[in-house]
Design a protein around this motif. Structure first.
Motif, mmCIF file in Angstrom:
data_model
loop_
_atom_site.group_PDB
_atom_site.id
_atom_site.type_symbol
_atom_site.label_atom_id
_atom_site.label_comp_id
_atom_site.label_asym_id
_atom_site.label_seq_id
_atom_site.Cartn_x
_atom_site.Cartn_y
_atom_site.Cartn_z
ATOM 1 N N ARG A 170 4.636 -0.830 12.559
ATOM 2 C CA ARG A 170 5.668 -0.257 13.430
ATOM 3 C C ARG A 170 7.029 -0.872 13.150
ATOM 4 N NH1 ARG A 170 2.101 0.323 19.006
ATOM 5 N NH2 ARG A 170 1.148 2.298 18.374
ATOM 6 N N LEU A 171 7.020 -2.181 12.964
ATOM 7 C CA LEU A 171 8.289 -2.844 12.689
ATOM 8 C C LEU A 171 8.897 -2.328 11.386
ATOM 9 C CD1 LEU A 171 10.461 -4.926 13.259
ATOM 10 C CD2 LEU A 171 9.032 -6.658 12.163
ATOM 11 N N GLU A 172 8.069 -2.228 10.365
ATOM 12 C CA GLU A 172 8.597 -1.809 9.063
ATOM 13 C C GLU A 172 9.019 -0.343 9.070
ATOM 14 O OE1 GLU A 172 9.510 -3.745 6.762
ATOM 15 O OE2 GLU A 172 8.694 -5.483 7.832
ATOM 16 N N ILE A 173 8.293 0.469 9.798
ATOM 17 C CA ILE A 173 8.658 1.885 9.897
ATOM 18 C C ILE A 173 9.989 2.015 10.628
ATOM 19 C CG2 ILE A 173 8.046 4.084 10.985
ATOM 20 C CD1 ILE A 173 5.062 3.277 10.402
ATOM 21 N N ILE B 299 10.477 8.163 4.657
ATOM 22 C CA ILE B 299 10.248 6.906 5.358
ATOM 23 C C ILE B 299 8.960 6.268 4.839
ATOM 24 C CG2 ILE B 299 9.731 5.902 7.611
ATOM 25 C CD1 ILE B 299 11.445 8.330 8.735
ATOM 26 N N PHE B 300 7.969 7.102 4.688
ATOM 27 C CA PHE B 300 6.672 6.652 4.176
ATOM 28 C C PHE B 300 6.835 5.959 2.825
ATOM 29 C CE2 PHE B 300 2.873 8.096 1.619
ATOM 30 C CZ PHE B 300 1.999 7.139 2.124
ATOM 31 N N ARG B 301 7.552 6.596 1.907
ATOM 32 C CA ARG B 301 7.732 6.013 0.577
ATOM 33 C C ARG B 301 8.451 4.667 0.658
ATOM 34 N NH1 ARG B 301 8.810 11.376 -1.261
ATOM 35 N NH2 ARG B 301 11.028 10.978 -1.052
ATOM 36 N N GLY B 302 9.460 4.607 1.531
ATOM 37 C CA GLY B 302 10.209 3.368 1.676
ATOM 38 C C GLY B 302 9.352 2.244 2.227
ATOM 39 N N TYR C 1 3.848 9.103 10.837
ATOM 40 C CA TYR C 1 4.077 10.193 11.784
ATOM 41 C C TYR C 1 3.843 9.728 13.217
ATOM 42 C CZ TYR C 1 4.731 14.126 8.588
ATOM 43 O OH TYR C 1 5.233 14.998 7.663
ATOM 44 N N ARG C 2 2.704 9.094 13.430
ATOM 45 C CA ARG C 2 2.376 8.670 14.794
ATOM 46 C C ARG C 2 3.437 7.725 15.335
ATOM 47 N NH1 ARG C 2 -4.082 8.591 14.134
ATOM 48 N NH2 ARG C 2 -3.609 7.274 12.351
ATOM 49 N N VAL D 119 10.163 8.381 19.258
ATOM 50 C CA VAL D 119 10.902 9.462 19.899
ATOM 51 C C VAL D 119 10.555 9.499 21.387
ATOM 52 C CG1 VAL D 119 11.190 11.967 20.041
ATOM 53 C CG2 VAL D 119 11.138 10.846 17.810
ATOM 54 N N ASP D 120 9.266 9.398 21.700
ATOM 55 C CA ASP D 120 8.832 9.418 23.095
ATOM 56 C C ASP D 120 9.460 8.278 23.887
ATOM 57 O OD1 ASP D 120 7.291 11.637 22.781
ATOM 58 O OD2 ASP D 120 5.385 10.578 22.633
#
Lengths: 155, 155
Positions: free
Chosen positions: B30-33, B49-52, B66-67, B73-74
């Motif tokens: 979560r932190l990295e995303i 974002i995934f690739r990064g 995605y999750r 966002v929520d």
DNA sequence: GTCAATGCAAACTCTTTGCAATCTG
DNA sequence: CAGATTGCAAAGAGTTTGCATTGAC
């Protein structure tokens, strides 16, 4: 929100003229698909348009609906909501800001403008719902797409 | 357009605080995303974002990205571009107009306002590209969603 | 009659979901 | 240590494409 009859007819006139000018055939399906979009008060998606058209043209297929809609977009007879909508994009900027959107590649850049942050929304809008925020979307061509367009023209 | 280091740190601070307040675990992923989204100058999609993130956390999976993004966002820590982006929607209205967008259900309604048609775009924007048109997006709750929200509260 | 346009079916892309294994607080 | 979170793989939307048939000009 549904367009008045004369407005609808005006749109259909422009539609027929647009097709002719582009040298594209006026088919039964295309007319009915356009009629469905142009007559809608909201901003329907392909599936909704498909269902509406199918009531009048039961044999129409969903792919024809898609092909026709994108054709109409290309001809400048309708447009899509937001960017040339591809996939979900995320925005980490939660401060008030505005967007410059390139209509060609969809690149969206933030900019700040305090005047824009506090625009006075016209009264008629209060009837639509509760206003939370206003954001200005400036549409245009980003630098990269401008350069690309230039280099194509100069060939 | 890439955020400055201190701005990035501020965002990460809010992120950690937001997770804690929601009683949600702070995981490495979560932190990295979040770091990937918050550090991006543009508005990346999930795949980007995934690739990064994968460069730093090779085992991360696209579904976790995605999750996590929807979770953020929520929690109101990031937002999405445009409406709660679902599918392509078409707009038959080619006259200058503006949109009232319901942030809950995504319904978008047209309205007209001549003042909005000719907003003066700030100078800094000229650097981004060639301006073609400006469109105001008023975000809020549409009537139906307001009523729905009321009826839930009063229970 | 010719060539663009359609309908069908199948492919493709993006996104979401079920479940066992893993890690956070 | 318990329960949330992850990764995997598979399913599900929405959208696009190839090709034989049909229909507009």
């Amino acid at each position: 929100m549904v367009p008045a009859r004369d407005q609808l007819n005006e749109r259909i006139g422009k539609f027929k003229e647009g097709l002719k000018r582009a040298g594209v055939k006026l088919t039964h399906q295309r007319l009915e698909i356009f009629r469905e979009v142009a007559g809608a008060g909201d901003h329907p998606d392909a599936e909704t348009i498909f269902r509406g058209v199918r009531e009048r043209v039961p044999t129409v297929s969903l792919d024809t609906v898609y092909r026709t809609l994108w054709l109409l977009v290309d001809l400048g007879l309708i447009s899509t909501l937001g960017t040339p909508q591809d996939r979900v994009r995320f925005d980490p900027n939660m401060k008030p800001h505005h967007h410059f959107v390139c209509t060609v590649c969809g690149t969206t850049m933030d900019f700040y403008c305090e005047d824009f942050d506090r625009l006075k929304v016209p009264e008629q809008v209060s009837g639509l719902g509760m206003v939370r925020a206003t954001q200005v979307e400036v549409k245009g061509l980003c630098r990269r797409c401008m350069e690309k367009a230039d280099s194509i023209e100069s060939k």
